[in-house]
Design a protein around this motif. Structure first.
Motif, short mmCIF file in Angstrom:
data_model
loop_
_atom_site.label_atom_id
_atom_site.label_comp_id
_atom_site.label_asym_id
_atom_site.label_seq_id
_atom_site.Cartn_x
_atom_site.Cartn_y
_atom_site.Cartn_z
N TYR A 1 0.83 -1.21 0.00
CA TYR A 1 0.00 0.00 0.00
C TYR A 1 0.86 1.26 0.00
O TYR A 1 0.68 2.16 0.81
N ARG A 2 1.80 1.34 -0.95
CA ARG A 2 2.64 2.51 -1.11
C ARG A 2 2.12 3.36 -2.26
O ARG A 2 1.80 2.84 -3.33
N PHE A 3 2.03 4.68 -2.05
CA PHE A 3 1.50 5.58 -3.06
C PHE A 3 2.61 6.40 -3.71
O PHE A 3 3.55 6.84 -3.05
N LYS B 1 2.75 9.78 -6.41
CA LYS B 1 1.96 10.82 -7.09
C LYS B 1 2.76 11.38 -8.26
O LYS B 1 4.00 11.35 -8.27
N THR C 1 -3.31 -0.19 -13.68
CA THR C 1 -3.90 -1.09 -12.69
C THR C 1 -3.78 -2.55 -13.13
O THR C 1 -4.11 -2.90 -14.26
N SER D 1 -1.67 -1.88 -7.90
CA SER D 1 -3.00 -2.33 -7.50
C SER D 1 -4.09 -1.31 -7.76
O SER D 1 -5.28 -1.66 -7.75
N THR E 1 -4.85 2.71 -9.93
CA THR E 1 -4.43 3.92 -10.64
C THR E 1 -5.50 4.99 -10.48
O THR E 1 -6.67 4.76 -10.80
N ASN E 2 -5.09 6.13 -9.96
CA ASN E 2 -6.01 7.25 -9.80
C ASN E 2 -5.75 8.23 -10.94
O ASN E 2 -4.72 8.89 -10.98
N SER F 1 -2.23 9.39 -9.31
CA SER F 1 -1.32 8.61 -8.47
C SER F 1 -1.50 7.13 -8.75
O SER F 1 -2.46 6.73 -9.42
N ASN G 1 -1.00 3.18 -6.67
CA ASN G 1 -0.76 2.45 -5.44
C ASN G 1 -0.03 1.16 -5.79
O ASN G 1 -0.48 0.41 -6.66
N ASP H 1 2.43 -2.41 -4.59
CA ASP H 1 2.94 -3.38 -3.61
C ASP H 1 4.25 -3.91 -4.14
O ASP H 1 4.39 -4.17 -5.34
#
Length: 314
Positions: A142-144, A146, A276, A295, A297-298, A305, A307, A309
């Motif tokens: 759970y690393r982000f 940006k 993703t 996991s 994609t925003n 950003s 996210n 793993d």
């Protein structure tokens, strides 16, 4: 008619006299003793590395005749065993043995039962110990990351697999030797499936030939040329450092890239997934192999950003 009254105390005595005592079903009638006979001999709960040697020197004694003495691991039933010995007339009430086993390669806790049964498979007794296998890899979950920002330059767009931290451009100059890859949104237009598309969400490494974001001057930075390649291996499927190497070593012998964008996925349907579900194998300049998965994609322009793993061997 004359009534006959029986005192209640007499009734209670009668019931008590007829009561039969039975042993609990799980009562242990065997004694198991583990001895420390040297290096790698286990006598109690212990934590070990994957595939470490674990030796057991133990004696089982029982007033009930034993027929089988077994070691069970995480037993789901009484018939599952790692090793099982059959007793003779000489050992039916006391049995000593040394067993040399190897710990699992997959991290987790494993319960070992030393158990005795009769010839009919009836449980006599057991002793249990827990062997905990440490992970031989590091899991950053759970690393982000940006997209870079051109004004304050504080968006965390770089990642270090050695400590699981993400860094901004403002952080970067003093710790650039730690950075293994970065993330940005590439607005360069390319034609994919007859459609003009921006290259989009992009993961890249930092060799000298790449400056993906013109607002950031990284000319004086250390540029770690991490090897990177798309893979079908998922982070979730990785359970050991050995599994990481199996996935990475042959794959990274050829076809490595220094960047991967959403348009590199190859089809319109996949492009719409952004990054993703994309997975990568990689090798750092320090020689560590790892697997990374995107996991989420925003897709929100300057606030975009991803996210990730990451599992990397220790």
């Amino acid at each position: 008619m004359k009534k006959i009254i029986i005192p209640i105390t007499v009734v209670l005595l009668a019931v008590t006299a007829c009561e039969k005592k039975t042993s609990p079903v799980d009562e242990s009638n065997a004694t198991i003793t583990l001895r420390n006979s040297g290096t790698n001999f286990v006598t109690d709960n212990i934590t070990v590395n994957p595939k470490d040697s674990i030796f057991f020197d133990y004696t089982v004694t029982s007033s009930t005749d034993m027929r089988f003495v077994s070691i069970q691991k995480n037993p789901a039933n009484q018939t599952a065993f790692v090793v099982r010995d059959t007793m003779t007339a000489a050992t039916k009430n006391s049995y000593s043995v040394v067993k040399r086993l190897r710990a699992d390669s997959i991290n987790g806790s494993y319960i070992y039962h030393f158990v005795a049964h009769t010839a009919n498979g009836v449980y006599i007794g057991h002793k249990a110990i827990t062997v905990t296998v440490k992970a031989d890899y590091t899991f950053w979950s759970y690393r982000f990351l940006k997209v870079p920002d051109s004004a304050a330059k504080i968006n965390k767009c770089y990642f270090a697999t050695s400590n699981g931290n993400s860094y901004s451009y403002s952080d970067g100059a003093s710790i650039s030797n730690l950075i293994d890859f970065g993330y940005f949104y590439d607005t360069t237009m390319v034609t994919v499936n007859s459609t003009l598309q921006p290259k989009g969400h992009t993961i890249y490494t930092l060799p000298n030939t790449i400056t993906p974001f013109a607002h950031y001057d990284i000319s004086t930075w250390t540029k770690n040329a991490t090897l990177l390649k798309s893979t079908s291996t998922t982070v979730a499927s990785i359970t050991s450092a050995g599994a990481i190497r199996t996935a990475c070593v042959p794959a990274l012998n050829s076809g490595t890239v220094t960047r991967f964008s959403q348009t590199d996925r190859g089809t319109q349907a996949n492009i719409n997934l952004l990054l993703t579900g994309q997975n990568f194998v990689f090798k750092t300049v320090t020689g560590k192999y790892g697997v990374m998965g995107v996991s989420f994609t925003n897709n929100e322009g300057s606030n975009s950003s991803i996210n990730i793993d990451v599992k990397i061997e220790k």
